[in-house]
Design an enzyme around this catalytic site. Structure first.
Site, PDB file in Angstrom:
ATOM      1  N   ARG A 123      59.894  -3.401  41.971  1.00 26.87           N
ATOM      2  CA  ARG A 123      59.508  -2.496  40.888  1.00 26.87           C
ATOM      3  C   ARG A 123      59.072  -3.214  39.604  1.00 26.87           C
ATOM      4  O   ARG A 123      58.066  -2.827  39.009  1.00 26.87           O
ATOM      5  CB  ARG A 123      60.613  -1.465  40.613  1.00 26.87           C
ATOM      6  CG  ARG A 123      60.919  -0.567  41.821  1.00 26.87           C
ATOM      7  CD  ARG A 123      61.853   0.589  41.494  1.00 26.87           C
ATOM      8  NE  ARG A 123      61.241   1.554  40.622  1.00 26.87           N
ATOM      9  CZ  ARG A 123      61.434   1.641  39.318  1.00 26.87           C
ATOM     10  NH1 ARG A 123      62.296   0.845  38.720  1.00 26.87           N
ATOM     11  NH2 ARG A 123      60.799   2.524  38.610  1.00 26.87           N
ATOM     12  N   GLY A 151      60.890  14.245  41.533  1.00 23.52           N
ATOM     13  CA  GLY A 151      60.308  13.621  40.349  1.00 23.52           C
ATOM     14  C   GLY A 151      61.186  13.503  39.127  1.00 23.52           C
ATOM     15  O   GLY A 151      60.807  12.847  38.159  1.00 23.52           O
ATOM     16  N   TYR A 192      63.937   3.153  45.658  1.00 26.79           N
ATOM     17  CA  TYR A 192      62.736   2.300  45.726  1.00 26.79           C
ATOM     18  C   TYR A 192      63.105   0.826  45.562  1.00 26.79           C
ATOM     19  O   TYR A 192      62.333   0.043  45.013  1.00 26.79           O
ATOM     20  CB  TYR A 192      61.677   2.761  44.704  1.00 26.79           C
ATOM     21  CG  TYR A 192      61.385   4.239  44.836  1.00 26.79           C
ATOM     22  CD1 TYR A 192      60.644   4.715  45.913  1.00 26.79           C
ATOM     23  CD2 TYR A 192      61.907   5.176  43.937  1.00 26.79           C
ATOM     24  CE1 TYR A 192      60.417   6.070  46.081  1.00 26.79           C
ATOM     25  CE2 TYR A 192      61.688   6.537  44.097  1.00 26.79           C
ATOM     26  CZ  TYR A 192      60.930   6.981  45.168  1.00 26.79           C
ATOM     27  OH  TYR A 192      60.706   8.320  45.332  1.00 26.79           O
ATOM     28  N   GLU A 251      62.632  18.304  46.602  1.00 23.71           N
ATOM     29  CA  GLU A 251      62.506  16.993  47.259  1.00 23.71           C
ATOM     30  C   GLU A 251      62.927  15.872  46.314  1.00 23.71           C
ATOM     31  O   GLU A 251      62.125  14.993  45.993  1.00 23.71           O
ATOM     32  CB  GLU A 251      61.046  16.756  47.673  1.00 23.71           C
ATOM     33  CG  GLU A 251      60.425  17.816  48.556  1.00 23.71           C
ATOM     34  CD  GLU A 251      58.909  17.658  48.700  1.00 23.71           C
ATOM     35  OE1 GLU A 251      58.287  16.915  47.905  1.00 23.71           O
ATOM     36  OE2 GLU A 251      58.346  18.268  49.610  1.00 23.71           O
ATOM     37  N   PRO A 252      64.173  15.869  45.851  1.00 33.37           N
ATOM     38  CA  PRO A 252      64.575  14.831  44.908  1.00 33.37           C
ATOM     39  C   PRO A 252      64.814  13.504  45.619  1.00 33.37           C
ATOM     40  O   PRO A 252      65.340  13.479  46.728  1.00 33.37           O
ATOM     41  CB  PRO A 252      65.898  15.367  44.360  1.00 33.37           C
ATOM     42  CG  PRO A 252      66.465  16.144  45.497  1.00 33.37           C
ATOM     43  CD  PRO A 252      65.290  16.759  46.210  1.00 33.37           C
ATOM     44  N   GLY A 253      64.417  12.414  45.003  1.00 34.43           N
ATOM     45  CA  GLY A 253      64.691  11.086  45.555  1.00 34.43           C
ATOM     46  C   GLY A 253      65.515  10.282  44.564  1.00 34.43           C
ATOM     47  O   GLY A 253      66.742  10.211  44.634  1.00 34.43           O
ATOM     48  N   ARG A 254      64.795   9.748  43.577  1.00 32.72           N
ATOM     49  CA  ARG A 254      65.408   8.875  42.575  1.00 32.72           C
ATOM     50  C   ARG A 254      66.628   9.493  41.880  1.00 32.72           C
ATOM     51  O   ARG A 254      67.607   8.815  41.627  1.00 32.72           O
ATOM     52  CB  ARG A 254      64.337   8.565  41.511  1.00 32.72           C
ATOM     53  CG  ARG A 254      64.666   7.469  40.533  1.00 32.72           C
ATOM     54  CD  ARG A 254      63.601   7.420  39.427  1.00 32.72           C
ATOM     55  NE  ARG A 254      62.257   7.519  39.951  1.00 32.72           N
ATOM     56  CZ  ARG A 254      61.460   6.467  40.193  1.00 32.72           C
ATOM     57  NH1 ARG A 254      61.867   5.255  39.925  1.00 32.72           N
ATOM     58  NH2 ARG A 254      60.247   6.640  40.678  1.00 32.72           N
ATOM     59  N   CYS A 266      56.903 -17.721  44.840  1.00 29.36           N
ATOM     60  CA  CYS A 266      55.792 -18.444  44.218  1.00 29.36           C
ATOM     61  C   CYS A 266      54.726 -17.488  43.680  1.00 29.36           C
ATOM     62  O   CYS A 266      53.613 -17.414  44.210  1.00 29.36           O
ATOM     63  CB  CYS A 266      55.189 -19.398  45.226  1.00 29.36           C
ATOM     64  SG  CYS A 266      56.451 -20.395  46.002  1.00 29.36           S
ATOM     65  N   GLU A 267      55.083 -16.718  42.665  1.00 30.58           N
ATOM     66  CA  GLU A 267      54.167 -15.801  41.981  1.00 30.58           C
ATOM     67  C   GLU A 267      54.702 -15.654  40.566  1.00 30.58           C
ATOM     68  O   GLU A 267      55.912 -15.509  40.380  1.00 30.58           O
ATOM     69  CB  GLU A 267      54.237 -14.382  42.597  1.00 30.58           C
ATOM     70  CG  GLU A 267      53.873 -14.255  44.034  1.00 30.58           C
ATOM     71  CD  GLU A 267      52.387 -14.078  44.284  1.00 30.58           C
ATOM     72  OE1 GLU A 267      51.642 -13.755  43.334  1.00 30.58           O
ATOM     73  OE2 GLU A 267      51.978 -14.287  45.432  1.00 30.58           O
TER      74      GLU A 267
HETATM   75  C1  LIG Z   1      58.057  10.344  46.331  1.00 29.92           C
HETATM   76  C2  LIG Z   1      58.070  11.800  46.535  1.00 29.92           C
HETATM   77  C3  LIG Z   1      59.194  12.554  46.166  1.00 29.92           C
HETATM   78  C4  LIG Z   1      60.396  11.964  45.476  1.00 29.92           C
HETATM   79  O1  LIG Z   1      60.114  11.528  44.205  1.00 29.92           O
HETATM   80  P1  LIG Z   1      61.325  11.127  43.218  1.00 29.92           P
HETATM   81  O2  LIG Z   1      60.659  10.770  41.971  1.00 29.92           O
HETATM   82  O3  LIG Z   1      62.025   9.967  43.848  1.00 29.92           O
HETATM   83  O4  LIG Z   1      62.205  12.316  43.085  1.00 29.92           O
HETATM   84  C5  LIG Z   1      59.184  13.909  46.459  1.00 29.92           C
HETATM   85  N1  LIG Z   1      58.123  14.499  47.056  1.00 29.92           N
HETATM   86  C6  LIG Z   1      57.027  13.809  47.415  1.00 29.92           C
HETATM   87  C7  LIG Z   1      55.909  14.524  48.065  1.00 29.92           C
HETATM   88  C8  LIG Z   1      56.954  12.440  47.159  1.00 29.92           C
HETATM   89  O5  LIG Z   1      55.858  11.780  47.498  1.00 29.92           O
END
Ligand SMILES: *Cc1c(COP(=O)(O)O)cnc(C)c1O
Length: 429
Positions: free
Chosen positions: A321, A243, A383, A282-285, A353-354
């Site tokens: 997004r 997050g 994303y 659980e880092p993504g972004r 077309c939106e």
């Molecule tokens: C989407 C998600 C993440 C990653 O979120 P980021 O904002 O990209 O870090 C981690 N854990 C869970 C359960 C998620 O659904």
């Protein structure tokens, strides 16, 4: 700008990544095209890894943000596991060589098939399932029982804190579908005796995405710490979710050092847990977001008195997004000469077309940008491709990885044939 987007900058007046000229790539692989910097991905991962030094930790990359196999392999080699949300992501993790003990399975709606695949993955099963309801706990127990296995579980706690982010990416408030409140967690615990095939070892949280302040995380961590003390059950690990936000425009996201410091304070050596808990993130972004850009070419300029339109060859199907959340993505010209001279308010839109098919609204961009010029849409590594689709029968763009001063295509551009795969192919005869 170079401060925000560490690995992308102008070099010899052309927008570049780690010394590689993006115009060359645009001409060679065509546009639209997703570009990722291997150096940026690994550096973002290492920063987090370094901050967690001294803790027993595991960083599981939230691969829904970017699930390209080459990206996963790169991160796996750097030591990352994956946070998955589907059987498809489990399959990709395997293809990328991620090992079973580094995979955590999140999500509110796992099917029995997905549970089975997780339990039997690589012969030993994944690290753990983040379970989000009592119904899921019973279902997982049943699947494990049929396989004569035990499922390692973390219960996902919904700490009811407002992460102050976009409502669509906020997940830790009571009214969200995610996780369980205190009473639901206690209800799960009261049923544990009947659940012979569940090994409850952890508690997990994830309160939302693109968080720009640490204070909701601090609240959530403290509530989690309190819950662990309250429940009469030995807990081995906490999964603190992801997050952490990134800078898309001029936002100031939390510093990774401060984030890690907070984790040390609540769960580390000097905390009441005395480093006994394993920490999973659980880092993504934070890892993939600013490591990628979307390259695009201008098709037409449409002049209007109030503002001009630049119609580009990337659209909402490629990067959803802006249409989905109203998100801001910086748009820069590939040629630095367009940073100077007369600017005009410009709508940057795609061909779909939106009316929601815009990438940028009211941007100050050079009046001289014209058909054939290239642009880069920044912060598109998370994303971006993973949320892309084929709406308007547009083949999805290729993905390109820049590494060691070179680039290579790590996913081919889709063809028209790819569009109709699986549809009554006999029609062609
Ligand atoms: C989407 C998600 C993440 C990653 O979120 P980021 O904002 O990209 O870090 C981690 N854990 C869970 C359960 C998620 O659904």
């Amino acid at each position: 700008m170079s401060q925000i987007f560490d690995f992308y900058d102008y070099k010899n007046k052309v927008f570049s990544c780690n010394g590689v000229n993006l115009e060359t790539i645009a001409k060679e692989v065509g546009t639209p095209a997703y570009i990722y910097s291997a150096e940026a991905l690994v550096s973002n991962f290492n920063k987090l890894q370094k901050g967690l030094k001294g803790l027993n930790s595991l960083i599981c990359f939230a691969m829904k943000s970017n699930s390209n196999l080459s990206v996963l392999r790169l991160l796996a080699e750097a030591g990352a596991g994956t946070d998955i949300v589907s059987g498809g992501e489990l399959f990709r993790s395997h293809q990328a060589g991620v090992s079973a003990e580094k995979i955590v399975f999140s999500g509110v709606g796992k099917t029995k098939e997905e549970m089975k695949n997780g339990l039997t993955f690589q012969g030993k099963g994944i690290h753990s399932f983040n379970v989000e309801s009592i119904a899921e706990l019973f279902a997982l127990n049943q699947v494990a029982k049929e396989l004569h296995l035990k499922a390692t579980v973390a219960l996902r706690f919904n700490p009811d804190v407002d992460p102050k982010t976009h409502p669509y990416i906020s997940t830790g408030i009571k009214k969200n579908k995610f996780g369980m409140d205190r009473a639901e967690i206690f209800n799960c615990l009261s049923h544990l005796k009947q659940l012979d095939h569940i090994r409850l070892e952890g508690i997990s949280i994830h309160i939302g995405s693109q968080l720009l302040s640490l204070s909701p995380l601090k609240d959530a961590f403290e509530r989690l710490a309190h819950l662990i003390e309250e429940i009469q059950h030995p807990i081995q690990f906490v999964d603190l979710g992801g997050g952490i936000g990134i800078s898309y425009q001029l936002e100031q996201p939390p510093k990774i050092e401060d984030y890690c410091q907070l984790i040390h304070e609540v769960f580390g050596e000097k905390s009441k847990f005395n480093s006994k808990l394993k920490i999973i993130l659980e880092p993504g972004r934070q890892i993939s977001g600013n490591a990628g850009v979307l390259l695009t070419q201008i098709l037409f300029r449409k002049q209007r008195r109030s503002q001009d339109f630049l119609i580009i060859d990337a659209a909402m199907n490629d990067l959803i997004r802006p249409a989905l959340y109203g998100s801001y993505h910086e748009i820069v010209p590939i040629q630095a000469v367009h940073l100077e001279g007369k600017m005009k308010k410009t709508m940057v839109v795609g061909p779909v077309c939106e009316s929601s098919d815009f990438i940028g609204k009211s941007r100050k961009l050079s009046q001289n940008l014209k058909s054939g010029d290239f642009l880069a849409i920044l912060s598109a590594g998370a994303y971006g491709f993973t949320m892309s689709g084929q709406y308007n029968s547009r083949p999805r763009p290729p993905e390109v990885l820049i590494q060691n001063g070179n680039f290579r295509i790590v996913r081919k551009r889709e063809s028209f044939e790819d569009l109709i795969q699986g549809e009554l192919s006999s029609l062609r005869h």
